[in-house]
Structures are given as C-alpha cells and as structure tokens.
Design a protein around this motif. Structure first.
Motif, PDB file in Angstrom:
ATOM      1  N   ALA A  20      27.497 -33.737  80.702  1.00  0.00           N
ATOM      2  CA  ALA A  20      26.699 -34.003  79.497  1.00  0.00           C
ATOM      3  C   ALA A  20      27.560 -34.648  78.412  1.00  0.00           C
ATOM      4  N   GLU A  21      28.750 -34.113  78.195  1.00  0.00           N
ATOM      5  CA  GLU A  21      29.633 -34.652  77.154  1.00  0.00           C
ATOM      6  C   GLU A  21      30.037 -36.097  77.440  1.00  0.00           C
ATOM      7  N   LEU A  22      30.250 -36.414  78.717  1.00  0.00           N
ATOM      8  CA  LEU A  22      30.660 -37.759  79.116  1.00  0.00           C
ATOM      9  C   LEU A  22      29.477 -38.700  79.316  1.00  0.00           C
ATOM     10  N   ASP A  23      28.268 -38.165  79.252  1.00  0.00           N
ATOM     11  CA  ASP A  23      27.043 -38.943  79.484  1.00  0.00           C
ATOM     12  C   ASP A  23      27.023 -39.538  80.886  1.00  0.00           C
ATOM     13  N   TRP A  24      27.504 -38.755  81.859  1.00  0.00           N
ATOM     14  CA  TRP A  24      27.453 -39.171  83.259  1.00  0.00           C
ATOM     15  C   TRP A  24      26.078 -38.834  83.802  1.00  0.00           C
ATOM     16  N   ARG A  25      25.517 -39.770  84.580  1.00  0.00           N
ATOM     17  CA  ARG A  25      24.168 -39.600  85.119  1.00  0.00           C
ATOM     18  C   ARG A  25      24.180 -39.775  86.636  1.00  0.00           C
ATOM     19  N   ASP A  26      23.156 -39.237  87.278  1.00  0.00           N
ATOM     20  CA  ASP A  26      23.022 -39.440  88.721  1.00  0.00           C
ATOM     21  C   ASP A  26      23.008 -40.935  88.999  1.00  0.00           C
ATOM     22  N   GLY A  27      23.750 -41.341  89.997  1.00  0.00           N
ATOM     23  CA  GLY A  27      23.787 -42.746  90.382  1.00  0.00           C
ATOM     24  C   GLY A  27      24.902 -43.531  89.714  1.00  0.00           C
ATOM     25  N   ASP A  28      25.560 -42.954  88.688  1.00  0.00           N
ATOM     26  CA  ASP A  28      26.677 -43.660  88.050  1.00  0.00           C
ATOM     27  C   ASP A  28      27.795 -43.885  89.063  1.00  0.00           C
ATOM     28  N   GLN A  29      28.415 -45.046  88.979  1.00  0.00           N
ATOM     29  CA  GLN A  29      29.575 -45.327  89.821  1.00  0.00           C
ATOM     30  C   GLN A  29      30.808 -44.889  89.050  1.00  0.00           C
ATOM     31  N   ILE A  30      31.627 -44.056  89.680  1.00  0.00           N
ATOM     32  CA  ILE A  30      32.819 -43.507  89.039  1.00  0.00           C
ATOM     33  C   ILE A  30      34.047 -44.205  89.609  1.00  0.00           C
ATOM     34  N   VAL A  31      34.947 -44.621  88.722  1.00  0.00           N
ATOM     35  CA  VAL A  31      36.205 -45.246  89.121  1.00  0.00           C
ATOM     36  C   VAL A  31      37.306 -44.197  88.923  1.00  0.00           C
ATOM     37  N   TRP A  32      38.034 -43.912  89.989  1.00  0.00           N
ATOM     38  CA  TRP A  32      39.081 -42.881  89.966  1.00  0.00           C
ATOM     39  C   TRP A  32      40.448 -43.547  89.952  1.00  0.00           C
ATOM     40  N   THR A  33      41.347 -43.001  89.139  1.00  0.00           N
ATOM     41  CA  THR A  33      42.712 -43.498  89.057  1.00  0.00           C
ATOM     42  C   THR A  33      43.655 -42.310  88.969  1.00  0.00           C
ATOM     43  N   ALA A  34      44.752 -42.361  89.725  1.00  0.00           N
ATOM     44  CA  ALA A  34      45.806 -41.351  89.599  1.00  0.00           C
ATOM     45  C   ALA A  34      46.855 -41.924  88.657  1.00  0.00           C
ATOM     46  N   ARG A  35      47.130 -41.192  87.580  1.00  0.00           N
ATOM     47  CA  ARG A  35      48.071 -41.674  86.574  1.00  0.00           C
ATOM     48  C   ARG A  35      48.965 -40.516  86.128  1.00  0.00           C
ATOM     49  N   ASP A  36      50.251 -40.664  86.381  1.00  0.00           N
ATOM     50  CA  ASP A  36      51.233 -39.653  85.965  1.00  0.00           C
ATOM     51  C   ASP A  36      50.856 -38.246  86.425  1.00  0.00           C
ATOM     52  N   GLY A  37      50.407 -38.128  87.669  1.00  0.00           N
ATOM     53  CA  GLY A  37      50.077 -36.820  88.232  1.00  0.00           C
ATOM     54  C   GLY A  37      48.737 -36.262  87.790  1.00  0.00           C
ATOM     55  N   GLU A  38      47.947 -37.061  87.081  1.00  0.00           N
ATOM     56  CA  GLU A  38      46.628 -36.623  86.641  1.00  0.00           C
ATOM     57  C   GLU A  38      45.564 -37.531  87.232  1.00  0.00           C
ATOM     58  N   LEU A  39      44.384 -36.995  87.397  1.00  0.00           N
ATOM     59  CA  LEU A  39      43.259 -37.766  87.900  1.00  0.00           C
ATOM     60  C   LEU A  39      42.421 -38.215  86.713  1.00  0.00           C
ATOM     61  N   VAL A  40      42.204 -39.519  86.605  1.00  0.00           N
ATOM     62  CA  VAL A  40      41.433 -40.089  85.507  1.00  0.00           C
ATOM     63  C   VAL A  40      40.166 -40.691  86.103  1.00  0.00           C
ATOM     64  N   ALA A  41      39.034 -40.394  85.501  1.00  0.00           N
ATOM     65  CA  ALA A  41      37.748 -40.901  86.001  1.00  0.00           C
ATOM     66  C   ALA A  41      36.976 -41.524  84.853  1.00  0.00           C
ATOM     67  N   ILE A  42      36.337 -42.662  85.143  1.00  0.00           N
ATOM     68  CA  ILE A  42      35.513 -43.353  84.150  1.00  0.00           C
ATOM     69  C   ILE A  42      34.361 -44.025  84.875  1.00  0.00           C
ATOM     70  N   THR A  43      33.222 -44.079  84.228  1.00  0.00           N
ATOM     71  CA  THR A  43      32.078 -44.757  84.847  1.00  0.00           C
ATOM     72  C   THR A  43      32.205 -46.260  84.621  1.00  0.00           C
ATOM     73  N   ARG A  44      31.556 -47.035  85.471  1.00  0.00           N
ATOM     74  CA  ARG A  44      31.516 -48.488  85.289  1.00  0.00           C
ATOM     75  C   ARG A  44      30.843 -48.816  83.958  1.00  0.00           C
ATOM     76  N   ARG A  45      29.836 -48.025  83.598  1.00  0.00           N
ATOM     77  CA  ARG A  45      29.123 -48.236  82.341  1.00  0.00           C
ATOM     78  C   ARG A  45      30.073 -48.079  81.157  1.00  0.00           C
ATOM     79  N   ALA A  46      30.929 -47.041  81.210  1.00  0.00           N
ATOM     80  CA  ALA A  46      31.905 -46.814  80.145  1.00  0.00           C
ATOM     81  C   ALA A  46      32.964 -47.914  80.130  1.00  0.00           C
TER      82      ALA A  46
END
Length: 81
Positions: A20-46
């Motif tokens: 809810a806080e990230l405004d992620w919705r069903d069907g959103d495409q999520i892009v995953w990146t590993a950065r400095d030992g952490e997992l970072v995720a962002i939607t294509r929309r974002a």
C-alpha cells in the motif's frame, strides 16, 4: 516502517502495508537489483515517473514544447512537398 518475513521455498511474502505504501498493484512489473548486499525493488511505473521527473528538472520552464516544435516541423515539411 519495519517488518520481517521468512523465505520459504525461494519465495517471500511482501506485507500488505508495504504494498500500500509503495502503491504496488496486481500486475505491476517489478525490477529487482542487488546492491551492496541489499535487494532493491522498483516498479516499471515508478521508474517511468522518476525518469519523467528528472527530465522535467533538466528542461527549462521557458523552453519551447518539443512536441509543438515537432508538429510545426512536420506541418512545414508536409506543405513544402
């Protein structure tokens, strides 16, 4: 906000409060990146929204509209033929 989840069979549940806080919705495409030992995720929309904001910051407010320039150029070309 902090929450914990367990990894089970290579899957993890993202808590609804984060969705809810990230405004992620069903069907959103999520892009995953590993950065400095952490997992970072962002939607294509974002990603698109972020790119649009960066572009708007780099273009002067008084700059002519690129779309209007393109339309005018196309009209000049069409009338020249």
């Amino acid at each position: 906000m902090t929450n914990a989840s367990r990894l089970r069979h290579g899957r993890v549940v993202i808590p609804a409060a984060f969705l809810a806080e990230l405004d992620w919705r069903d069907g959103d495409q999520i892009v995953w990146t590993a950065r400095d030992g952490e997992l970072v995720a962002i939607t294509r929309r974002a990603q698109l929204r972020r790119a649009q904001q960066r572009f708007q910051q780099s273009v002067a407010k008084t700059a002519p509209s690129l779309s209007q320039e393109l339309i005018a150029d196309r009209r000049r070309t069409a009338h020249a033929v």
